[in-house]
Motif scaffolding. Structure first.
Motif, PDB file in Angstrom:
ATOM      1  N   ASP A 153       0.666   9.844  12.815  1.00 41.79           N
ATOM      2  CA  ASP A 153       1.623   9.830  11.713  1.00 41.79           C
ATOM      3  C   ASP A 153       2.947  10.354  12.249  1.00 41.79           C
ATOM      4  OD1 ASP A 153       3.079   9.925   9.426  1.00 41.79           O
ATOM      5  OD2 ASP A 153       1.755  11.284   8.335  1.00 41.79           O
ATOM      6  N   ARG A 209       0.783   5.421  11.068  1.00 46.09           N
ATOM      7  CA  ARG A 209       1.886   5.211  10.132  1.00 46.09           C
ATOM      8  C   ARG A 209       3.143   5.866  10.679  1.00 46.09           C
ATOM      9  NH1 ARG A 209       2.473   9.346   6.255  1.00 46.09           N
ATOM     10  NH2 ARG A 209       3.201   7.781   4.760  1.00 46.09           N
ATOM     11  N   CYS A 241      -1.792  -0.542  10.403  1.00 42.26           N
ATOM     12  CA  CYS A 241      -0.657   0.385  10.523  1.00 42.26           C
ATOM     13  C   CYS A 241       0.321   0.168   9.375  1.00 42.26           C
ATOM     14  CB  CYS A 241       0.052   0.190  11.859  1.00 42.26           C
ATOM     15  SG  CYS A 241      -0.953   0.626  13.294  1.00 42.26           S
ATOM     16  N   SER A 242       1.117   1.181   9.064  1.00 38.02           N
ATOM     17  CA  SER A 242       2.085   1.074   7.978  1.00 38.02           C
ATOM     18  C   SER A 242       3.397   1.749   8.357  1.00 38.02           C
ATOM     19  CB  SER A 242       1.528   1.691   6.693  1.00 38.02           C
ATOM     20  OG  SER A 242       1.252   3.064   6.869  1.00 38.02           O
ATOM     21  N   ASP A 243       4.473   1.297   7.707  1.00 39.17           N
ATOM     22  CA  ASP A 243       5.826   1.830   7.923  1.00 39.17           C
ATOM     23  C   ASP A 243       6.170   1.792   9.408  1.00 39.17           C
ATOM     24  OD1 ASP A 243       6.115   2.376   5.165  1.00 39.17           O
ATOM     25  OD2 ASP A 243       5.044   4.262   5.409  1.00 39.17           O
TER      26      ASP A 243
END
Length: 518
Positions: A106, A152, A187-189
């Motif tokens: 993160d 992320r 995955c994100s952002d």
């Protein structure tokens, strides 16, 4: 210290870039205040273009995974990886060559600033017979420096990655394997910026879930991915593969030459610029969300085997948009396949040179999908040029130019709207110029071309030809029971006319025969 201060400033600007414009409203990537780590100093990377950095990549990935992220900077140089994989994907035995995996981070920033990663592709991929007698591939594949899973707030910026495929060879029929230059799974952002990804064994970029690596269901698709000034060129299979992703914005990117890697490797089907073919669509069971809300702005897709593929329509939702993008085809018949359920797929602005290819306006049957072409210039020498042939998909073509580039006598429909969108709906073909060229340079022989419409409202279109002689040279076919025609115009040596405009009433039905060639 001056170099570190400079890198810190660059890094903070890129890492905090907002992912504006994505479906659902993406937020800016928040970052923890953290040490900026020089990978040469910390992990022993050597950027001389000769030293094998395989172990250094694993030290970096292990550090990032253990610390759940971090900010890592590659100084300018060429970071070579000599080792390649021979064990099946998913192997965890460190005695084997395996990918560098970043897990559950993160806040992960990998910054190149002019660094090049060069993978060793100097090996042959032999074929072996499968249990059913068919040829299958062995597991040999290039090392993947950035396999990122369940992370992320990710930034990857400033790298060139050479996948080494130009030096690779294989037996016929060997499968493509899993060897993407950047793989983002669940995955994100994410921000991918200022990247040059070329000569990969498979795709430049993969956006997917973890379905190929986990039996757990439902898996999680990628979310809120932003590509900015990314170039994916000459990869063996494709440029960008957004398979399982909800929320993608690509700006000022190029996906060109894919399916044409050079050397003796050949390519893997379908050889695309952008291939949107979700693996899973059973929302809530196989995956948490279908693929949707994708937008491409000012992107170029030149000389791929296929420019854009959007298939497996029941696995999509939301929208897909191509705004002011340009495409050019080298040789494939399927130049663009544009089908999307939900809010539909939009192509607006730009020039699309299909070459010998076709602009497919539908691919598979669906309910409620709409394909819109607006303010485009389309060039094609395909029999159809533009084809709408599958039911339940609504098509609207407005304010565009469809230009025939044929150089030999041919026959077909240009365009051809054959599908019934159902529910009493009609397709729209409006305010569009259709140009059908003469077959010979002296303009003495026409093409046997029939723009053919069913279940379509025809409004204000102009049909032109540069044919120099009068005669049965052209026919525009439509069914008056399922179509309407208003203010249609013809210019050129059409039957019974000589370089004149004439209206075509909504009650009339064009019964003139096309050129027969006799």
């Amino acid at each position: 210290m001056r170099r570190r201060e400079l890198l810190a400033g660059i890094l903070s600007g890129a890492a905090l870039a907002p992912l504006a414009g994505l479906g659902g409203g993406a937020k800016a990537q928040s970052r923890r205040t953290a040490e900026i780590i020089d990978v040469v100093e910390r992990f022993g990377f050597v950027g001389d273009g000769r030293t094998d950095n395989y172990e250094a990549f694993h030290r970096l990935a292990d550090h990032a995974t253990q610390n759940r992220g971090g900010h890592y900077v590659f100084p300018r140089g060429v970071y070579f990886v000599e080792r390649f994989r021979t064990a099946p994907h998913g192997t965890v035995d460190r005695r084997q060559v395996i990918n560098a995996e970043y897990l559950d981070c993160d806040g992960l920033a990998l910054m190149g600033h002019g660094a090049t990663i060069r993978l060793n592709g100097r090996f042959h991929r032999p074929a072996t017979p499968g249990p059913d007698g068919l040829t299958v591939g062995v597991h040999m594949a290039t090392f993947m420096p950035f396999e990122i899973r369940r992370c992320r707030n990710v930034t990857i910026a400033g790298f060139e990655i050479d996948g080494g495929n130009a030096q690779m060879t294989r037996d016929a029929g060997v499968n493509e394997g899993y060897a993407h230059l950047i793989a983002l799974n669940s995955c994100s952002d994410v921000l991918l910026e200022d990247l040059h990804l070329h000569h990969g064994q498979v795709d430049g970029i993969l956006l997917s879930d973890e379905g190929m690596m986990s039996n757990a269901r439902p898996t999680r698709a990628c979310r809120n991915v932003h590509l900015r000034r990314v170039r994916c060129l000459n990869n063996a299979r494709g440029g960008l593969a957004p398979l399982q992703v909800f929320g993608l914005l690509a700006e000022d990117c190029e996906f060109s030459g894919n399916g044409f890697p050079g050397g003796r490797y050949d390519y893997h089907m379908p050889g695309f610029g952008v291939d949107i073919e979700p693996d899973r669509g059973n929302e809530g069971v196989d995956v948490d969300t279908k693929t949707g809300n994708l937008e491409f702005r000012r992107c170029n897709m030149f000389d791929n085997r296929s420019a854009v593929l959007a298939a497996y329509v029941h696995n999509f939702k939301g929208y897909c948009r191509f705004i002011d993008c340009n495409t050019r085809n080298r040789e494939d018949a399927n130049h663009i396949i544009a089908t999307w359920p939900g809010e539909g797929i939009l192509f607006q602005g730009g020039e699309h040179d299909c070459g010998p290819g076709c602009f497919w306006l539908s691919w598979q049957g669906q309910t409620g999908g709409t394909t819109i072409l607006r303010d485009l210039t389309i060039r094609s020498s395909h029999y159809f040029g533009m084809l709408h042939a599958f039911p339940e998909n609504l098509v609207r073509v407005e304010n565009s130019r469809l230009i025939g580039t044929h150089t030999d006598a041919s026959s077909g429909h240009f365009p051809f709207f054959a599908a019934d969108p159902g529910g009493g709906r009609r397709n729209l073909f409006a305010n569009t110029e259709v140009f059908i060229p003469a077959a010979h340079k002296d303009r003495s022989q026409p093409f046997d071309m029939e723009p053919n419409f069913h279940h379509t409202d025809l409004i204000g279109n102009e049909y032109r030809t540069d044919l120099a002689i009068e005669g049965e040279a052209f026919v525009r076919v439509y069914n008056p029971e399922t179509c309407s025609a208003r203010n249609e115009r013809f210019r050129g040596a059409f039957p019974g006319t000589r370089d004149t405009f004439r209206p075509f009433s909504s009650e009339a039905h064009d019964t003139r025969l096309p050129y027969s060639g006799t």
